[in-house]
Design an enzyme around this catalytic site. Sequence first.
Site, PDB file in Angstrom:
ATOM      1  CG  ASP A 167      -2.296   0.596   0.886  1.00  0.00           C
ATOM      2  OD1 ASP A 167      -2.341   1.826   0.724  1.00  0.00           O
ATOM      3  OD2 ASP A 167      -3.285  -0.144   0.801  1.00  0.00           O
ATOM      4  CG  HIS A 208      -5.753   2.751   1.498  1.00  0.00           C
ATOM      5  ND1 HIS A 208      -5.333   1.622   0.836  1.00  0.00           N
ATOM      6  CD2 HIS A 208      -7.102   2.736   1.426  1.00  0.00           C
ATOM      7  CE1 HIS A 208      -6.385   0.962   0.373  1.00  0.00           C
ATOM      8  NE2 HIS A 208      -7.469   1.614   0.713  1.00  0.00           N
ATOM      9  CB  SER A 382      -9.853  -0.366   0.779  1.00  0.00           C
ATOM     10  OG  SER A 382      -9.486   0.079  -0.496  1.00  0.00           O
TER      11      SER A 382
END
Length: 752
Positions: A167, A208, A382
């Site tokens: 990520d 994220h 996600s």
Amino acid sequence: MKQRGWTLQCTAFTLFCVWCALNSVKAKRQFVNEWAAEIHGGPEAASAIAEELGYDLLGQIGSLENHYLFKHKNHPRRSRRSALHITKRLSDDDRVIWAEQQYEKERRKRSVPRDSALNLFNDPMWNQQWYLQDTRMTASLPKLDLHVIPVWQKGITGKGVVITVLDDGLEWNHTDIYANYDPEASYDFNDNDHDPFPRYDPTNENKHGTRCAGEIAMQANNHKCGVGVAYNSKVGGIRMLDGIVTDAIEASSIGFNPGHVDIYSASWGPNDDGKTVEGPGRLAQKAFEYGVKQGRQGKGSIFVWASGNGGRQGDNCDCDGYTDSIYTISISSASQQGLSPWYAEKCSSTLATSYSSGDYTDQRITSADLHNDCTETHTGTSASAPLAAGIFALALEANPNLTWRDMQHLVVWTSEYDPLANNPGWKKNGAGLMVNSRFGFGLLNAKALVDLADPRTWRNVPEKKECIIKDNNFEPRALKANGEVIVEIPTRACEGQENAINSLEHVQFEATIEYSRRGDLHVTLTSAAGTSTVLLAERERDTSPNGFKNWDFMSVHTWGENPVGTWTLKVTDMSGRMQNEGRIVNWKLILHGTSSQPEHMKQPRVYTSYNTVQNDRRGVEKMVNVVEEKPTQNSLNGNLLVPKNSSSSSVEDRRDEQVQGAPSKAMLRLLQSAFSKNTPSKQSSKIPSAKLSVPYEGLYEALEKLNKPSQLEDSEDSLYSDYVDVFYNTKPYKHRDDRLLQALMDILNEKN
């Protein structure tokens, strides 16, 4: 004298009660087919006795000399009664000092009992993790959790398993992550160093990766944030999205330290804009192949991929080569309402589903956040993929010898369709498995998956075979608007060869298709067993004239089927854009599977009522297919099936047909009650709601509008049924009755 008699009676009664109690305890015993015996003379004497009396000698009992355990060759495994005659025969042998049949003993751990799941952890946000615990206030509501707590109660928490998150970085010094951080599973390919720490900016753009990692491995009982699914696993971070991404960077990330990392979790992919077709480059593809062959000391790396968030753009994850790969476990999302959320994509490559965010009224996912903070607003697919990665970590702790294909089989065989059964698109394939283009084989069930993976009973799946079918004499076939190309594909699935396949896993259809407007193409593949799968649905935003070049459309919908027979490919364009034209240049069908049936598939899949759906927590009976007749073009376009000038007789005829299709009475009641309690304010409050009525034809038209297109099984005349989104109202919803009411009001407004 009377007093003495009374005393004797009381004594007798007491003795009788004691005798009954003792016999009751004894009756509750479960005797097993094992006998312990003390025998002098060593193993030779014990072996001789076993052979003479019909036992198998299991060996010495622990470190106790001259004490041996026997198993009788002709006795049931468990019984409520002791086998006294067998015990006596063993005891009567002069060489046996003592003998006893073994029985089960109840033993309890002396830990402090917990009142409920709410008291399991002291982490302040644990109570908000609705997807990990049963938060129902009453048993009449459906369970929503992923069934993780029963696994934790076995002491399985991810110990010894390493997960890395590919990520935008990982805030590894976060106090809810640091204890589980693994630097050997971490790297920064954006800056080419060993520190994956994210780059801070005013908008927290790079949160994220930290959020995804927190879902997996947040520490338990540290008074911080929440609890990770595998809260004793080790987690690393690969920083690779915060900068220029190349094929080399992707390959380096996907293939990072495969001898150490067990699971790779990725919640990214090509643009979810509804018009992109892209997959791994040459290097990334090789990294996937290397991972499944060499990773985890040859057992294969586990790649977990989010299926995509392009639902609002009409995207289709079959055009995403990462989720469409046979090497990845593609995970979709379900909302707290048990529905497919607005952002979710549909495709035939999705293997399973976990929970995530839904409508604005639904709770979201809890995790760690940047700046040593916490969040309860993690969203999208996600958030679903890391939850799945955490569950797979639990399975690997339970059985470290699972291969990458074992894990996929476990997911297929234990995922639950029942919690999501109120969604359209479910079908049973030729192997008896329920599957859906929105959810794959259903909602992950951690307990069922870990139980099936038990190393004492699980048998690794047979060696993977690959069989390629193609027609060397195939001539390009032209396709135009409102036309179709049908290709019949007979196959013996490499019968008689070393790579023969009798039990399917993945199926790939590799094709080159030239077309003037790619987004108008619709591709279906029907297996020899009759399972029809949408390999590609229309994408309105995809106006590209580039078509597809050697693109692999992948499906898991025929998992477990025998592929022998005739398959049917159908490519259509129903757009009505008369200028469209193109051709099918070439194709080949690639079957992946095994020559022999995996051990766990030799008995049919049994679906349980765990997490039973009850119409969005309203206690209404479960919906079934309302009708099974084939759709008209009007129904496929979302139009009402009865025009405004229909006669009452035609309405009555249609209603009779639907009654034969067993429409849900609960849905009718729900529509009626929803209409009654939401009538316009101009209605007099003195009129009892029971006197309000909805035109019968209006009820049925609402049912048709909501359910008919999307509840149909795939067939030659219903290619689009699995992809019609009329069921999911584009407006924000709270519960099913709101959507039903909206559809009904739309119908009534059209009539007025």
